[in-house]
Design a protein around this motif. Structure first.
Motif, PDB file in Angstrom:
ATOM      1  N   THR A  49       0.952  -1.148   0.125  1.00 13.52           N
ATOM      2  CA  THR A  49      -0.053   0.131  -0.124  1.00 13.52           C
ATOM      3  C   THR A  49       0.942   0.936  -0.018  1.00 13.52           C
ATOM      4  O   THR A  49       2.169   1.176   0.347  1.00 13.52           O
ATOM      5  CB  THR A  49      -1.038   0.119   1.376  1.00 13.52           C
ATOM      6  OG1 THR A  49      -0.259  -0.008   2.322  1.00 13.52           O
ATOM      7  CG2 THR A  49      -1.886  -1.130   1.429  1.00 13.52           C
TER       8      THR A  49
ATOM      9  N   ASN B 164      -4.838   6.449  -5.981  1.00 14.76           N
ATOM     10  CA  ASN B 164      -4.803   5.383  -4.824  1.00 14.76           C
ATOM     11  C   ASN B 164      -4.962   6.065  -3.462  1.00 14.76           C
ATOM     12  O   ASN B 164      -4.363   7.094  -3.342  1.00 14.76           O
ATOM     13  CB  ASN B 164      -3.557   4.531  -4.803  1.00 14.76           C
ATOM     14  CG  ASN B 164      -3.414   3.688  -6.099  1.00 14.76           C
ATOM     15  OD1 ASN B 164      -4.228   3.339  -6.556  1.00 14.76           O
ATOM     16  ND2 ASN B 164      -2.123   3.550  -6.395  1.00 14.76           N
TER      17      ASN B 164
ATOM     18  N   GLY C 197      -3.809   5.833   0.213  1.00  8.64           N
ATOM     19  CA  GLY C 197      -2.708   5.235   1.324  1.00  8.64           C
ATOM     20  C   GLY C 197      -3.165   4.903   2.792  1.00  8.64           C
ATOM     21  O   GLY C 197      -4.185   5.283   3.172  1.00  8.64           O
ATOM     22  N   ASP C 198      -1.970   4.675   3.398  1.00 13.01           N
ATOM     23  CA  ASP C 198      -2.581   4.061   4.758  1.00 13.01           C
ATOM     24  C   ASP C 198      -3.090   5.293   5.614  1.00 13.01           C
ATOM     25  O   ASP C 198      -4.114   5.324   6.401  1.00 13.01           O
ATOM     26  CB  ASP C 198      -1.359   3.668   5.573  1.00 13.01           C
ATOM     27  CG  ASP C 198      -1.063   2.164   4.934  1.00 13.01           C
ATOM     28  OD1 ASP C 198      -1.540   1.731   4.122  1.00 13.01           O
ATOM     29  OD2 ASP C 198       0.175   1.610   5.541  1.00 13.01           O
TER      30      ASP C 198
ATOM     31  N   THR D 195      -7.387   1.879   2.365  1.00 15.65           N
ATOM     32  CA  THR D 195      -5.903   1.874   1.617  1.00 15.65           C
ATOM     33  C   THR D 195      -6.065   0.817   0.767  1.00 15.65           C
ATOM     34  O   THR D 195      -6.364  -0.229   1.278  1.00 15.65           O
ATOM     35  CB  THR D 195      -4.892   1.965   2.673  1.00 15.65           C
ATOM     36  OG1 THR D 195      -3.581   2.008   2.092  1.00 15.65           O
ATOM     37  CG2 THR D 195      -5.038   0.603   3.743  1.00 15.65           C
TER      38      THR D 195
ATOM     39  N   LYS E 186      -4.388  -1.878  -1.567  1.00 20.00           N
ATOM     40  CA  LYS E 186      -3.134  -2.888  -2.027  1.00 20.00           C
ATOM     41  C   LYS E 186      -3.050  -3.191  -3.288  1.00 20.00           C
ATOM     42  O   LYS E 186      -3.960  -3.083  -4.170  1.00 20.00           O
ATOM     43  CB  LYS E 186      -3.356  -4.480  -1.374  1.00 20.00           C
ATOM     44  CG  LYS E 186      -3.271  -4.280   0.143  1.00 20.00           C
ATOM     45  CD  LYS E 186      -3.254  -5.760   0.861  1.00 20.00           C
ATOM     46  CE  LYS E 186      -3.391  -5.718   2.355  1.00 20.00           C
ATOM     47  NZ  LYS E 186      -4.191  -6.667   3.006  1.00 20.00           N
TER      48      LYS E 186
ATOM     49  N   SER F 188       2.247  -3.488   3.543  1.00 19.75           N
ATOM     50  CA  SER F 188       1.102  -3.642   2.912  1.00 19.75           C
ATOM     51  C   SER F 188      -0.141  -3.078   3.704  1.00 19.75           C
ATOM     52  O   SER F 188      -1.225  -3.750   3.842  1.00 19.75           O
ATOM     53  CB  SER F 188       0.593  -5.067   2.660  1.00 19.75           C
ATOM     54  OG  SER F 188       1.861  -5.264   1.562  1.00 19.75           O
ATOM     55  N   GLY F 189       0.017  -2.341   4.767  1.00 20.48           N
ATOM     56  CA  GLY F 189      -1.013  -1.647   5.451  1.00 20.48           C
ATOM     57  C   GLY F 189      -1.183  -2.239   6.755  1.00 20.48           C
ATOM     58  O   GLY F 189      -1.746  -1.959   7.683  1.00 20.48           O
TER      59      GLY F 189
END
Ligand code: AKG
Ligand code: FE2
Length: 301
Positions: free
Chosen positions: A172, A211, A213-214, A226, A228, A288-289
């Motif tokens: 992510t 996209n 994100g976190d 968020t 992936k 990946s978060g």
């Protein structure tokens, strides 16, 4: 879902698209924008500039050093032998843009294109963040003031042997939102939907991809997703993408606005700075978060 698998948002159709925007960000965390205000000739000129910068000799590219960890040149590595990137932090600062250009001996023309692109994309990132906040009922205009943007230009040297392997591992993005000028000819980007299936993001020339994100998940107290994503090598050819990451507040701790917190939606995350979160992701190698779990407030029972 629509062509290319991700929802499309028409930027000329607001307030009409607020609901659609919010849904795309809550359910997938990814959408394509059409009718944005980045001129198409600027997008293609920028791509030419990016291609020639990434074609520079390695010793020149190495002058593009980190300002914050991971923000500078990334040479092909054992993990990602086909991938390399140049980067700039932060693109809202004309001084930083200037340093980037000087380090890479950019010609006056290249410099002009980079400056115009950086300015236009930075404004678009701010506009998108505000529209997203508005779609969730937050009308304040100062929400993202001073948040820096990181810029990264990616090149994938896909070879015949690489077809079927990954150009970039699943991850992510750590910041709030990313605007991606993906390659208009070469696909390969895939985003994960709620069921865990990868959805191919096919190129659509002239559009931009967004996209979340976190930091979007933290800022929204868990409402925004968020997403992936990864890049697959689909064909033996070069792929170029230009990413702009709107990161998070500079120096101050991030907390979800009070409007997102009530008795039914208790605060989910501790207050932390973006810089600390980035360090946490790097030190734990949770890309990946998953690092979000480490900053969650533990229920007291
Ligand atoms: O090249 C792409 O399409 C995606 C790149 C990416 O995910 C990133 O730079 O974080
Ligand atoms: Fe990414």
């Amino acid at each position: 879902m629509e062509k290319g698998g991700v929802p499309t948002i028409d930027l000329q159709d607001f307030p009409g698209q607020f609901e659609r925007l919010r849904k795309a960000c809550e359910e997938l965390g990814c959408f394509r924008i059409v009718n944005h205000n980045i001129p198409l000739p600027l997008m293609s000129e920028m791509k030419n500039v990016v291609r020639s910068l990434l074609d520079l000799p390695m010793e020149i590219k190495k002058r593009n050093t980190d300002v914050i960890s991971g923000s500078g040149y990334m040479a092909p590595s054992q993990v990602n032998p086909l991938y390399e990137a140049l980067g700039l932090f932060d693109m809202g600062s004309s001084q930083a843009v200037d340093t980037f250009c000087s380090q890479l001996d950019a010609s006056p023309h290249h410099r002009e294109v980079i400056e115009m692109y950086a300015k236009a994309i930075y404004e678009l990132a701010m506009d998108l963040a505000k529209k997203l906040a508005q779609s969730m009922g937050l009308m304040r205009s100062d929400l993202f003031e001073g948040w820096p943007c990181q810029f990264r230009i990616n090149k994938y040297n896909f070879t015949p042997e690489a077809v079927g392997s990954l150009g970039v591992q699943i991850h992510t993005d750590s910041g709030f939102l990313t605007i991606l000028q993906d390659d208009e000819n070469v696909g390969g980007l895939e985003v994960m939907d709620k069921s865990g299936a990868f959805v191919a993001v096919d190129p659509e020339p002239g559009t931009l991809l967004v996209n979340l994100g976190d930091i979007a998940t933290v800022w929204s107290n868990g409402r925004l997703r968020t997403v992936k994503h990864r890049v697959q090598c689909k064909e033996a050819t070069m792929r170029i993408s230009i990413a702009t990451f709107l990161l998070g507040p500079k120096g101050t701790a991030l907390e979800a606005p009070a409007e997102f917190v009530d008795s039914e939606h208790p605060r989910l995350y501790t207050a932390f700075t973006f810089e600390d979160y980035r360090k946490l992701r790097l030190s734990t190698k949770l890309h990946s978060g998953e690092a979000l779990e480490l900053v969650r407030i533990q229920p007291s029972n």
